[in-house]
Structures are given as structure tokens and as C-alpha cells.
Design a protein around this motif. Structure first.
Motif, PDB file in Angstrom:
ATOM      1  N   GLU A 186       0.826  -1.204   0.000  1.00  0.00           N
ATOM      2  CA  GLU A 186       0.000   0.000   0.000  1.00  0.00           C
ATOM      3  C   GLU A 186       0.863   1.258   0.000  1.00  0.00           C
ATOM      4  O   GLU A 186       1.965   1.268   0.549  1.00  0.00           O
ATOM      5  CB  GLU A 186      -0.928   0.012   1.220  1.00  0.00           C
ATOM      6  N   GLY A 187       0.362   2.309  -0.620  1.00  0.00           N
ATOM      7  CA  GLY A 187       1.037   3.594  -0.587  1.00  0.00           C
ATOM      8  C   GLY A 187       2.133   3.763  -1.619  1.00  0.00           C
ATOM      9  O   GLY A 187       2.991   4.644  -1.473  1.00  0.00           O
ATOM     10  N   ASN A 188       2.116   2.939  -2.655  1.00  0.00           N
ATOM     11  CA  ASN A 188       3.150   3.058  -3.683  1.00  0.00           C
ATOM     12  C   ASN A 188       2.962   4.334  -4.494  1.00  0.00           C
ATOM     13  O   ASN A 188       1.884   4.606  -5.010  1.00  0.00           O
ATOM     14  CB  ASN A 188       3.099   1.856  -4.631  1.00  0.00           C
ATOM     15  N   ILE A 189       4.010   5.130  -4.586  1.00  0.00           N
ATOM     16  CA  ILE A 189       4.001   6.327  -5.427  1.00  0.00           C
ATOM     17  C   ILE A 189       4.845   6.030  -6.652  1.00  0.00           C
ATOM     18  O   ILE A 189       6.024   5.679  -6.538  1.00  0.00           O
ATOM     19  CB  ILE A 189       4.527   7.550  -4.655  1.00  0.00           C
ATOM     20  N   GLU A 190       4.252   6.166  -7.816  1.00  0.00           N
ATOM     21  CA  GLU A 190       4.904   5.775  -9.058  1.00  0.00           C
ATOM     22  C   GLU A 190       5.790   6.889  -9.622  1.00  0.00           C
ATOM     23  O   GLU A 190       5.480   8.069  -9.493  1.00  0.00           O
ATOM     24  CB  GLU A 190       3.861   5.387 -10.102  1.00  0.00           C
ATOM     25  N   THR A 191       6.867   6.468 -10.265  1.00  0.00           N
ATOM     26  CA  THR A 191       7.692   7.393 -11.020  1.00  0.00           C
ATOM     27  C   THR A 191       7.144   7.490 -12.443  1.00  0.00           C
ATOM     28  O   THR A 191       6.253   6.735 -12.839  1.00  0.00           O
ATOM     29  CB  THR A 191       9.144   6.905 -11.081  1.00  0.00           C
ATOM     30  N   GLU A 192       7.712   8.418 -13.224  1.00  0.00           N
ATOM     31  CA  GLU A 192       7.298   8.524 -14.628  1.00  0.00           C
ATOM     32  C   GLU A 192       7.554   7.217 -15.373  1.00  0.00           C
ATOM     33  O   GLU A 192       6.693   6.737 -16.120  1.00  0.00           O
ATOM     34  CB  GLU A 192       8.056   9.666 -15.330  1.00  0.00           C
ATOM     35  N   TYR A 193       8.745   6.639 -15.160  1.00  0.00           N
ATOM     36  CA  TYR A 193       9.073   5.374 -15.826  1.00  0.00           C
ATOM     37  C   TYR A 193       8.158   4.250 -15.372  1.00  0.00           C
ATOM     38  O   TYR A 193       7.710   3.429 -16.178  1.00  0.00           O
ATOM     39  CB  TYR A 193      10.524   4.996 -15.527  1.00  0.00           C
ATOM     40  N   GLU A 194       7.870   4.212 -14.100  1.00  0.00           N
ATOM     41  CA  GLU A 194       7.022   3.151 -13.565  1.00  0.00           C
ATOM     42  C   GLU A 194       5.640   3.177 -14.200  1.00  0.00           C
ATOM     43  O   GLU A 194       5.084   2.123 -14.550  1.00  0.00           O
ATOM     44  CB  GLU A 194       6.911   3.299 -12.048  1.00  0.00           C
ATOM     45  N   MET A 195       5.082   4.356 -14.360  1.00  0.00           N
ATOM     46  CA  MET A 195       3.768   4.473 -14.993  1.00  0.00           C
ATOM     47  C   MET A 195       3.815   3.962 -16.427  1.00  0.00           C
ATOM     48  O   MET A 195       2.911   3.252 -16.879  1.00  0.00           O
ATOM     49  CB  MET A 195       3.304   5.932 -14.952  1.00  0.00           C
ATOM     50  N   LYS A 196       4.891   4.305 -17.133  1.00  0.00           N
ATOM     51  CA  LYS A 196       5.028   3.880 -18.525  1.00  0.00           C
ATOM     52  C   LYS A 196       5.214   2.372 -18.634  1.00  0.00           C
ATOM     53  O   LYS A 196       4.543   1.700 -19.427  1.00  0.00           O
ATOM     54  CB  LYS A 196       6.213   4.600 -19.170  1.00  0.00           C
ATOM     55  N   PHE A 197       6.090   1.830 -17.808  1.00  0.00           N
ATOM     56  CA  PHE A 197       6.389   0.406 -17.894  1.00  0.00           C
ATOM     57  C   PHE A 197       5.213  -0.449 -17.438  1.00  0.00           C
ATOM     58  O   PHE A 197       4.910  -1.474 -18.053  1.00  0.00           O
ATOM     59  CB  PHE A 197       7.625   0.074 -17.050  1.00  0.00           C
ATOM     60  N   SER A 198       4.560  -0.042 -16.361  1.00  0.00           N
ATOM     61  CA  SER A 198       3.437  -0.836 -15.865  1.00  0.00           C
ATOM     62  C   SER A 198       2.268  -0.803 -16.839  1.00  0.00           C
ATOM     63  O   SER A 198       1.516  -1.779 -16.958  1.00  0.00           O
ATOM     64  CB  SER A 198       2.998  -0.349 -14.488  1.00  0.00           C
ATOM     65  N   ALA A 199       2.113   0.311 -17.570  1.00  0.00           N
ATOM     66  CA  ALA A 199       1.053   0.398 -18.583  1.00  0.00           C
ATOM     67  C   ALA A 199       1.289  -0.601 -19.712  1.00  0.00           C
ATOM     68  O   ALA A 199       0.346  -1.037 -20.372  1.00  0.00           O
ATOM     69  CB  ALA A 199       0.985   1.816 -19.145  1.00  0.00           C
ATOM     70  N   ARG A 200       2.543  -0.967 -19.918  1.00  0.00           N
ATOM     71  CA  ARG A 200       2.890  -1.971 -20.927  1.00  0.00           C
ATOM     72  C   ARG A 200       2.754  -3.389 -20.393  1.00  0.00           C
ATOM     73  O   ARG A 200       2.991  -4.361 -21.109  1.00  0.00           O
ATOM     74  CB  ARG A 200       4.336  -1.776 -21.387  1.00  0.00           C
ATOM     75  N   GLY A 201       2.406  -3.506 -19.123  1.00  0.00           N
ATOM     76  CA  GLY A 201       2.272  -4.819 -18.523  1.00  0.00           C
ATOM     77  C   GLY A 201       3.561  -5.387 -17.974  1.00  0.00           C
ATOM     78  O   GLY A 201       3.623  -6.572 -17.609  1.00  0.00           O
ATOM     79  N   GLN A 202       4.600  -4.559 -17.877  1.00  0.00           N
ATOM     80  CA  GLN A 202       5.873  -5.031 -17.363  1.00  0.00           C
ATOM     81  C   GLN A 202       5.827  -5.149 -15.842  1.00  0.00           C
ATOM     82  O   GLN A 202       5.213  -4.324 -15.162  1.00  0.00           O
ATOM     83  CB  GLN A 202       7.006  -4.081 -17.779  1.00  0.00           C
ATOM     84  N   ARG A 203       6.498  -6.152 -15.339  1.00  0.00           N
ATOM     85  CA  ARG A 203       6.547  -6.399 -13.904  1.00  0.00           C
ATOM     86  C   ARG A 203       7.459  -5.370 -13.237  1.00  0.00           C
ATOM     87  O   ARG A 203       8.489  -5.002 -13.770  1.00  0.00           O
ATOM     88  CB  ARG A 203       7.063  -7.812 -13.648  1.00  0.00           C
ATOM     89  N   ILE A 204       7.068  -4.911 -12.051  1.00  0.00           N
ATOM     90  CA  ILE A 204       7.866  -3.977 -11.274  1.00  0.00           C
ATOM     91  C   ILE A 204       8.421  -4.712 -10.055  1.00  0.00           C
ATOM     92  O   ILE A 204       7.676  -5.346  -9.302  1.00  0.00           O
ATOM     93  CB  ILE A 204       7.027  -2.757 -10.818  1.00  0.00           C
TER      94      ILE A 204
END
Length: 216
Positions: A186-204
Motif C-alpha cells: 500500500e502507498g506506492n508512489i509511481e515514477t514517470e518510468y514506472e507508470m510507462k512500464f506498468s502500462a505496458r504490462g511489465q513487472r515492477i
């Protein structure tokens, strides 16, 4: 990442020493005096355009934050956010994260964030990775005895390298996430890259770690 040249960036940075601290070495051991309140200091090494660090500073006013970024054209992006938000608990260092002990005393920093660092995939560039032993020594030299490293990446190879590098260095892995966005974190704050990569379905991937306290 190809950075767009901004010929005006350095001038804007120079105009705002309140936020982008010049001659930062002189504040070694005295960073609390630069903030309105004396409270734990969290730094992000390689802050990119600053979404993570500014959101953290907004969300957690009970902590002080320092963004550390080398690229002028990226530092100015953090500055533009700060000029808009005017957060009293956020400062910016325009410098290289390789020499942190020139800027901070031992125990002065309570947490180090490493978010989506350059993976430097070639073996000959391993020393440039922000979780290499050379950088881990820097973090150890500035962290409070109870301080932590929080690391996120989309790059499986870098994450595997980091787990091995930290373990071999003697760092204790407090917790590891192999698929952060599918976890109960809980409480994860995303970076710009994280938003882009997760939108592609990439695992974080994410981990929290700390150095063992030395016995007296």
C-alpha cells in the motif's frame, strides 16, 4: 533516454538557490538547518523529472526530502515542479550520486531511494550501477544506523544483480517484491518510468534493505 537540450535550464537553476542548493558541500552535517523543520532526511539518487520525490514530499510533510540528479535538463524539470508546489520539505542537489559522502555526514540520511536506475547491462559497466559495491559503500557511509535503502526497477537483470550485490556486501534484505503492482503493498508512489512500464504490462520489482548495525 535522449534528453532534450534546454539552453535556458542552467540560468533558471542559478536563479533559484533556495531550491537547487549551490555549493552543497558546505552543508555537510548541517542539512537540517536548510529545512524549515528538523525531521528525518530521505534522499533519492537519480530523481529524473521529479514526480516521485515531489509526490513523496507532498504526501509525507513529516519528512525532509532531497532530490539528487546530475543532468541539467532533468534538474530543471524537478525545479519547475517545485516552483509550482513550493514544498518546504524538498531540496534539490545538482550533482553526481557517486560522491554522496562529500555532501552528507555519516548518519545524516535516514533513507535512500533508488528508482528505475540505468541498468548498465554490459558487464564492463557494472561499477556504474547504483547498487554496485562502490555505491553501496557510499550509502553505508551516510545512512543512519537504522536507515534503509528502497529500490525499484522494471529490469529483471538489474534486480537480480542488486539482490546478489547487496547480499554479498552483507546488507540485510528486509522485504522483496517480485511483482509490486500485483502485491498487497500500500502507498506506492509511481515514477514517470514506472507508470510507462506498468502500462505496458511489465513487472515492477522492489526491495527494502538495511545495513546490519556494527557491534560495539
Amino acid at each position: 533516454m535522449r534528453l532534450r537540450h534546454k539552453p535556458w535550464a542552467q540560468d533558471l537553476i542559478d536563479q533559484h538557490p533556495k531550491f537547487v542548493v549551490p555549493q552543497a558541500e558546505q552543508y555537510k552535517g548541517m542539512w537540517q538547518d536548510k529545512f524549515q523543520k528538523q525531521q528525518p532526511i530521505f534522499i533519492e539518487v537519480g530523481s529524473g523529472k521529479g514526480r516521485f520525490i515531489t509526490e513523496m514530499a507532498k504526501t509525507y510533510p513529516e519528512f525532509n526530502f532531497i532530490a539528487i540528479e546530475l543532468q541539467t535538463s532533468v534538474v530543471v524539470s524537478i525545479l519547475e515542479l517545485q516552483l509550482e508546489l513550493n514544498l518546504p520539505n524538498l531540496l534539490i542537489l545538482h550533482t553526481n550520486g557517486r560522491h554522496l559522502n562529500q555532501y552528507f555526514e555519516h548518519g545524516e540520511v535516514n533513507r535512500v531511494y533508488l528508482n528505475f536506475s540505468d541498468p548498465w547491462p554490459k558487464k564492463k559497466h557494472a561499477k556504474r550501477r547504483l547498487t554496485s559495491p562502490e555505491f553501496l559503500e557510499q550509502y553505508q557511509s551516510i545512512l543512519h544506523p537504522e536507515g534503509e535503502i528502497h529500490f525499484k526497477t522494471d529490469n529483471q537483470g538489474l534486480f537480480e544483480y542488486s539482490l546478489a550485490s547487496m547480499s554479498q556486501f552483507g546488507i540485510i534484505l528486509k522485504q522483496v517484491w517480485l511483482d509490486l503492482h500485483q502485491s498487497d503493498f500500500e502507498g506506492n508512489i509511481e515514477t514517470e518510468y514506472e507508470m510507462k512500464f506498468s502500462a505496458r504490462g511489465q513487472r515492477i520489482y522492489r526491495l527494502e534493505a538495511y545495513f546490519p548495525q556494527k557491534e560495539i
